[in-house]
Design a protein around this motif. Structure first.
Motif, PDB file in Angstrom:
ATOM      1  N   ILE A 226     -18.797 -27.045  35.080  1.00 36.65           N
ATOM      2  CA  ILE A 226     -18.305 -25.753  34.607  1.00 36.65           C
ATOM      3  C   ILE A 226     -19.165 -24.667  35.238  1.00 36.65           C
ATOM      4  O   ILE A 226     -20.378 -24.618  35.024  1.00 36.65           O
ATOM      5  CB  ILE A 226     -18.370 -25.649  33.069  1.00 36.65           C
ATOM      6  N   ALA A 227     -18.531 -23.811  36.036  1.00 34.91           N
ATOM      7  CA  ALA A 227     -19.255 -22.744  36.736  1.00 34.91           C
ATOM      8  C   ALA A 227     -19.034 -21.419  36.031  1.00 34.91           C
ATOM      9  O   ALA A 227     -17.923 -21.120  35.577  1.00 34.91           O
ATOM     10  CB  ALA A 227     -18.785 -22.655  38.180  1.00 34.91           C
TER      11      ALA A 227
ATOM     12  N   HIS B  28     -14.977 -27.790  38.358  1.00 33.07           N
ATOM     13  CA  HIS B  28     -13.720 -28.233  37.756  1.00 33.07           C
ATOM     14  C   HIS B  28     -13.126 -27.155  36.845  1.00 33.07           C
ATOM     15  O   HIS B  28     -11.905 -27.077  36.683  1.00 33.07           O
ATOM     16  CB  HIS B  28     -13.946 -29.511  36.950  1.00 33.07           C
ATOM     17  N   LEU B  29     -13.993 -26.363  36.255  1.00 37.68           N
ATOM     18  CA  LEU B  29     -13.556 -25.289  35.357  1.00 37.68           C
ATOM     19  C   LEU B  29     -14.426 -24.071  35.636  1.00 37.68           C
ATOM     20  O   LEU B  29     -15.649 -24.190  35.746  1.00 37.68           O
ATOM     21  CB  LEU B  29     -13.698 -25.723  33.891  1.00 37.68           C
ATOM     22  N   VAL B  30     -13.780 -22.915  35.798  1.00 34.04           N
ATOM     23  CA  VAL B  30     -14.504 -21.689  36.118  1.00 34.04           C
ATOM     24  C   VAL B  30     -14.411 -20.729  34.931  1.00 34.04           C
ATOM     25  O   VAL B  30     -13.320 -20.457  34.431  1.00 34.04           O
ATOM     26  CB  VAL B  30     -13.931 -21.012  37.384  1.00 34.04           C
TER      27      VAL B  30
ATOM     28  N   THR C 220     -22.269 -35.573  27.435  1.00 29.65           N
ATOM     29  CA  THR C 220     -20.910 -36.125  27.572  1.00 29.65           C
ATOM     30  C   THR C 220     -20.416 -36.142  29.015  1.00 29.65           C
ATOM     31  O   THR C 220     -19.253 -36.455  29.271  1.00 29.65           O
ATOM     32  CB  THR C 220     -19.923 -35.299  26.727  1.00 29.65           C
ATOM     33  N   GLY C 221     -21.281 -35.823  29.958  1.00 32.92           N
ATOM     34  CA  GLY C 221     -20.882 -35.803  31.367  1.00 32.92           C
ATOM     35  C   GLY C 221     -20.509 -34.428  31.858  1.00 32.92           C
ATOM     36  O   GLY C 221     -19.834 -34.285  32.889  1.00 32.92           O
ATOM     37  N   ILE C 222     -20.955 -33.399  31.125  1.00 35.26           N
ATOM     38  CA  ILE C 222     -20.701 -32.014  31.518  1.00 35.26           C
ATOM     39  C   ILE C 222     -21.939 -31.473  32.222  1.00 35.26           C
ATOM     40  O   ILE C 222     -23.076 -31.821  31.885  1.00 35.26           O
ATOM     41  CB  ILE C 222     -20.362 -31.149  30.290  1.00 35.26           C
ATOM     42  N   GLU C 223     -21.734 -30.620  33.200  1.00 36.22           N
ATOM     43  CA  GLU C 223     -22.844 -29.885  33.801  1.00 36.22           C
ATOM     44  C   GLU C 223     -22.413 -28.446  34.028  1.00 36.22           C
ATOM     45  O   GLU C 223     -21.249 -28.165  34.308  1.00 36.22           O
ATOM     46  CB  GLU C 223     -23.304 -30.536  35.111  1.00 36.22           C
ATOM     47  N   PHE C 224     -23.394 -27.543  33.854  1.00 35.65           N
ATOM     48  CA  PHE C 224     -23.157 -26.113  34.053  1.00 35.65           C
ATOM     49  C   PHE C 224     -23.651 -25.710  35.436  1.00 35.65           C
ATOM     50  O   PHE C 224     -24.600 -26.292  35.974  1.00 35.65           O
ATOM     51  CB  PHE C 224     -23.873 -25.277  32.992  1.00 35.65           C
ATOM     52  N   LEU C 225     -23.010 -24.673  35.973  1.00 33.46           N
ATOM     53  CA  LEU C 225     -23.421 -24.134  37.268  1.00 33.46           C
ATOM     54  C   LEU C 225     -23.599 -22.632  37.123  1.00 33.46           C
ATOM     55  O   LEU C 225     -22.635 -21.902  36.887  1.00 33.46           O
ATOM     56  CB  LEU C 225     -22.367 -24.448  38.344  1.00 33.46           C
ATOM     57  N   ASP C 226     -24.858 -22.195  37.238  1.00 35.60           N
ATOM     58  CA  ASP C 226     -25.176 -20.770  37.173  1.00 35.60           C
ATOM     59  C   ASP C 226     -25.222 -20.230  38.596  1.00 35.60           C
ATOM     60  O   ASP C 226     -26.074 -20.629  39.400  1.00 35.60           O
ATOM     61  CB  ASP C 226     -26.523 -20.569  36.467  1.00 35.60           C
ATOM     62  N   LEU C 227     -24.318 -19.313  38.913  1.00 38.37           N
ATOM     63  CA  LEU C 227     -24.188 -18.806  40.280  1.00 38.37           C
ATOM     64  C   LEU C 227     -24.819 -17.424  40.420  1.00 38.37           C
ATOM     65  O   LEU C 227     -24.864 -16.649  39.463  1.00 38.37           O
ATOM     66  CB  LEU C 227     -22.708 -18.715  40.666  1.00 38.37           C
TER      67      LEU C 227
ATOM     68  N   LEU D  18     -10.466 -17.739  44.145  1.00 45.52           N
ATOM     69  CA  LEU D  18     -10.013 -18.732  43.170  1.00 45.52           C
ATOM     70  C   LEU D  18      -8.561 -19.141  43.411  1.00 45.52           C
ATOM     71  O   LEU D  18      -8.279 -20.267  43.807  1.00 45.52           O
ATOM     72  CB  LEU D  18     -10.201 -18.189  41.747  1.00 45.52           C
ATOM     73  N   LEU D  19      -7.624 -18.221  43.172  1.00 42.62           N
ATOM     74  CA  LEU D  19      -6.209 -18.593  43.202  1.00 42.62           C
ATOM     75  C   LEU D  19      -5.764 -19.129  44.558  1.00 42.62           C
ATOM     76  O   LEU D  19      -5.106 -20.168  44.633  1.00 42.62           O
ATOM     77  CB  LEU D  19      -5.354 -17.385  42.805  1.00 42.62           C
ATOM     78  N   ASP D  20      -6.118 -18.425  45.637  1.00 48.50           N
ATOM     79  CA  ASP D  20      -5.679 -18.840  46.972  1.00 48.50           C
ATOM     80  C   ASP D  20      -6.330 -20.142  47.422  1.00 48.50           C
ATOM     81  O   ASP D  20      -5.878 -20.753  48.399  1.00 48.50           O
ATOM     82  CB  ASP D  20      -5.980 -17.748  48.005  1.00 48.50           C
ATOM     83  N   ARG D  21      -7.353 -20.567  46.725  1.00 48.21           N
ATOM     84  CA  ARG D  21      -8.042 -21.813  47.094  1.00 48.21           C
ATOM     85  C   ARG D  21      -7.727 -22.938  46.112  1.00 48.21           C
ATOM     86  O   ARG D  21      -8.411 -23.954  46.087  1.00 48.21           O
ATOM     87  CB  ARG D  21      -9.540 -21.559  47.179  1.00 48.21           C
ATOM     88  N   GLY D  22      -6.700 -22.738  45.294  1.00 46.29           N
ATOM     89  CA  GLY D  22      -6.254 -23.785  44.402  1.00 46.29           C
ATOM     90  C   GLY D  22      -7.087 -23.943  43.150  1.00 46.29           C
ATOM     91  O   GLY D  22      -6.924 -24.935  42.423  1.00 46.29           O
ATOM     92  N   ILE D  23      -7.956 -22.979  42.869  1.00 44.34           N
ATOM     93  CA  ILE D  23      -8.801 -23.051  41.663  1.00 44.34           C
ATOM     94  C   ILE D  23      -8.106 -22.248  40.560  1.00 44.34           C
ATOM     95  O   ILE D  23      -8.215 -21.020  40.503  1.00 44.34           O
ATOM     96  CB  ILE D  23     -10.217 -22.495  41.944  1.00 44.34           C
ATOM     97  N   LYS D  24      -7.397 -22.944  39.689  1.00 45.08           N
ATOM     98  CA  LYS D  24      -6.602 -22.270  38.658  1.00 45.08           C
ATOM     99  C   LYS D  24      -7.020 -22.646  37.236  1.00 45.08           C
ATOM    100  O   LYS D  24      -6.426 -22.174  36.279  1.00 45.08           O
ATOM    101  CB  LYS D  24      -5.119 -22.590  38.864  1.00 45.08           C
ATOM    102  N   THR D  25      -8.011 -23.501  37.125  1.00 43.64           N
ATOM    103  CA  THR D  25      -8.556 -23.809  35.793  1.00 43.64           C
ATOM    104  C   THR D  25      -9.640 -22.769  35.495  1.00 43.64           C
ATOM    105  O   THR D  25     -10.835 -23.008  35.685  1.00 43.64           O
ATOM    106  CB  THR D  25      -9.135 -25.233  35.778  1.00 43.64           C
ATOM    107  N   VAL D  26      -9.197 -21.604  35.032  1.00 44.46           N
ATOM    108  CA  VAL D  26     -10.074 -20.439  34.857  1.00 44.46           C
ATOM    109  C   VAL D  26      -9.948 -19.921  33.419  1.00 44.46           C
ATOM    110  O   VAL D  26      -8.841 -19.785  32.896  1.00 44.46           O
ATOM    111  CB  VAL D  26      -9.729 -19.324  35.862  1.00 44.46           C
TER     112      VAL D  26
END
Length: 700
Positions: A33-34, A154-156, A126-133, A178-186
């Motif tokens: 999760i970013a 996987h989730l933004v 539970t297998g989750i990791e965070f991403l601090d950008l 995001l959208l143009d690169r197929g990243i829609k789980t936002v």
């Protein structure tokens, strides 16, 4: 999945494209999760609030200078990977201030590859990791890092500043990154709502709902894609353990939704991964197609050019082979012993009796040369078009002059009373003088017209002059028999070699075209493997523009010989057993000749002129005109200008145009086309003018 990763890595080397992020994404076993947004939007603060401590560096100025991954660990520790391959492990997170924050000039460190923080949190377990950008809209290097790292999420969670909701830069990033690169789980999270007045919050709430409704995120149904979290109050509440304050800040509601959404998306991981894989691989497919298309066009251009020249040569092969076979069969028929006896034996025996055999032999050679030239001219055409073998000359050597030994002569006066003793001329003798010589010649003519069965006499019963005549005929017969046998044998061998020359052999490709084929095959195979991996791993349907059929053209020599019919371009038919009376072509295929540089226009013009020559010669033959002789000199009053006018041509007409015009007029004015005698006479006069004009112009 590993096959897709390997293909992506290999393709990236060929195209010099970086696919590290998507490959790491595909191999990452955790659900990432970013948190994404411009600097000073509170990304690190929100993550610290969820962790319940000040784990990540936060300040009033842009601080995060690296992508920090937060994973589960039994205790808090930090691992930093450097570009030189070394690793740094430390307990706690204080080391982040040295390696993971911007320097005094707000620049990221260039020697850091990755930063990982391990933290004992049940959600992470539970297998989750965070991403601090790092924050966006600050430095280009930071933007590039964020854009690359987003592919691995996987989730933004896109953090919004409620005070300046969805700026132009944020809308552009949402679309481009995001959208143009197929990243829609936002999921959108609005921060700083607590800093607004109640009326402002109400108005903002309506605007936020518009944002949420205008963007349909790919998140499970029943969950909102928009939440309010006051990050700093939420962090303070967690540190103090104030549950009520944490709830009123919006953190509890957001955490609950986030955990449920992540759990569902983890179960449908491929559905999350597929869109961004498609987006990334689409760029690779486009790059591969950009390599394939020019090569295909180049190869087609070269192939079409070569095919055009080859088709001309196939047509030439058919015409030359037909003409060669006809002229060869005519010569072979001429060399048959019975034909030679019938045409030459009597005259040759007379010439032998007259001691004039050399003169007769010159006539014999003249007839033979005309037939030989008719054969060899076709082979000359084959050399001109195919140039594949060393030229073979057709030489038919003549036997030695026949010699006759006279039998003993008697003085029987009845020698001149036998049938056939009439003299064929006076004053002619061969060793024998006077009437006896004439009688010998007469007997030759008589005996030559009789068959052996009709003669039915032994030489002992013949008169002397008949014996001499028989000896002359036998000597010539032996001469002709020897010549026929040896010449037919030479002709068969000549035909065998000629068939190797009058044969169009498909040329091999040049090094240039071979290299283009190899390059094309490499790119085609790469695209095909990528498409297959996408279909196998994700069930992705490949768009038609990226589908590829591998073109693997290999020149192969087969034992089956093929020929091309002149009707129907490119039509092939297999050649079985050779026809009778024809020497078969050896089964061992000829080595293919290197493809020369071909000037199609030049070859076409040469072939066309040759076709016109052949057709005009045929027309002349049909009209009784001498085909292979030099045309009669036209009258002086027929000058070149007048001749051009007769053929309907202008000054400067080429020889090809002259031939084409002549052919057209012959077909129009041939006397055989007219039934009325007056019209035939007019046509004859017209043809006379046309022939004179053509003869004059073709000489110049």
């Amino acid at each position: 999945m590993q096959d897709l990763i390997n293909i992506l890595k290999n393709t990236s080397k060929l195209l010099n494209q970086d696919v590290t992020a998507i490959c790491d994404y595909l191999t990452n076993p955790n659900f990432r999760i970013a948190v994404f947004g411009p600097f000073n939007h509170g990304k690190s603060t929100l993550l610290n609030a969820m962790l319940g401590s000040k784990t990540l560096p936060i300040d009033l100025i842009p601080t995060t200078g690296a992508a920090i991954t937060v994973k589960y660990g039994t205790d808090i520790r930090t691992r930093i990977l450097l570009r030189n391959g070394s690793e740094i492990y430390r307990s706690g997170t204080d080391i982040l201030k040295e390696f993971a924050v911007l320097d005094g000039e707000r620049r990221m460190r260039g020697d850091v590859t990755s930063v990982e923080v391990f933290y004992p949190h049940p959600f992470l377990e539970t297998g989750i990791e965070f991403l601090d950008l790092p924050g966006t809209n600050d430095r280009e290097a930071q933007d590039n890092l964020v854009k690359e790292q987003l592919l691995g999420a996987h989730l933004v969670v896109q953090l919004l500043d409620a005070r300046k909701l969805m700026t132009l830069g944020e809308r552009e990033n949402l679309r481009d990154w995001l959208l143009d690169r197929g990243i829609k789980t936002v999921i959108f999270v609005a921060n700083f709502m607590n800093l607004l007045e109640p009326d402002e919050q109400k108005e903002l709430h309506n605007r936020l709902r518009f944002v949420a409704e205008s963007f349909r995120a790919d998140i499970p149904s029943g969950f909102s894609n928009l939440y309010r979290v006051d990050a700093l109050p939420a962090l303070r509440a967690r540190i103090k353990g104030d549950t009520s304050l944490a709830s009123s800040s919006g953190l509890v509601e957001f955490e609950t939704a986030l955990q449920n959404v992540a759990t569902i998306l983890k179960r449908n991981r491929k559905e999350v991964v597929a869109p961004r894989v498609v987006a990334v691989t689409k760029q690779i497919q486009q790059a591969l197609q950009a390599k394939i298309t020019p090569l295909e066009n180049d190869i087609k251009k070269i192939t079409d050019k070569n095919n055009a020249a080859n088709e001309i040569k196939r047509r030439a092969e058919s015409l030359i082979q037909q003409g060669f076979s006809q002229s060869l069969n005519k010569l072979r028929s001429h060399l048959e012993l019975n034909k030679l006896r019938e045409k030459y034996q009597s005259d040759a025996a007379v010439a032998l009796a007259q001691e004039n055999f050399t003169t007769w032999e010159n006539t014999f050679k003249s007839d033979l040369n005309n037939l030989q030239l008719a054969v060899t001219k076709w082979l000359d055409q084959a050399y001109e078009f195919f140039s594949s073998q060393q030229k073979e000359n057709l030489v038919l050597p003549l036997p030695k002059h026949p010699r006759v030994t006279l039998p003993p002569r008697t003085n029987n006066s009845s020698d001149l009373s036998e049938p056939g003793s009439l003299a064929v001329g006076s004053g002619i003798g061969w060793v024998l003088g006077g009437p006896l010589g004439a009688a010998v010649l007469g007997s030759i003519a008589y005996l030559a017209n009789k068959t052996i069965q009709e003669q039915g006499k032994e030489s002992s019963t013949q008169s002397y002059h008949q014996q001499v005549a028989t000896l002359c005929l036998d000597a010539v017969d032996n001469y002709l028999s020897t010549f026929s046998h040896e010449s037919l044998s030479i002709l068969n061998e000549y035909e065998r070699k000629a068939n190797l020359v009058i044969r169009f052999v498909e040329p091999t490709d040049t090094p240039d075209i071979i290299q283009k084929h190899q390059e094309l095959l490499q790119w085609q195979n790469t695209l095909l493997q990528l498409n297959q991996a996408l279909e196998n791993n994700f069930g992705i349907s490949i768009p038609n523009q990226y589908k590829v059929e591998v073109t693997n053209e290999v020149n192969k020599n087969t034992s089956t010989q093929t020929v091309y019919r002149s009707q129907g371009v490119g039509t092939k038919e297999s050649v079985g057993m050779p026809k009778q009376n024809q020497t078969p072509v050896p089964e061992t295929p000829l080595p293919k000749q290197p493809l020369p540089k071909i000037n199609v226009a030049e070859v076409e013009a040469k072939f066309r002129n040759w076709e016109l020559d052949e057709e005009i010669a045929q027309m002349k033959a049909n009209m009784g005109m001498p085909g292979n002789q030099k045309p009669n000199t036209p009258p002086k009053n027929i000058n070149q200008t007048h001749s051009l006018s007769v053929l309907g041509l202008k000054e400067g007409a080429s020889i090809t145009e002259i031939k084409q015009a002549y052919r057209k007029l012959v077909k129009q004015w041939h006397p055989d086309l007219f039934s009325d005698k007056t019209q035939q006479r007019q046509a004859q006069e017209r043809m006379h003018q046309i022939n004179e004009a053509y003869n004059l112009l073709s000489e110049n």
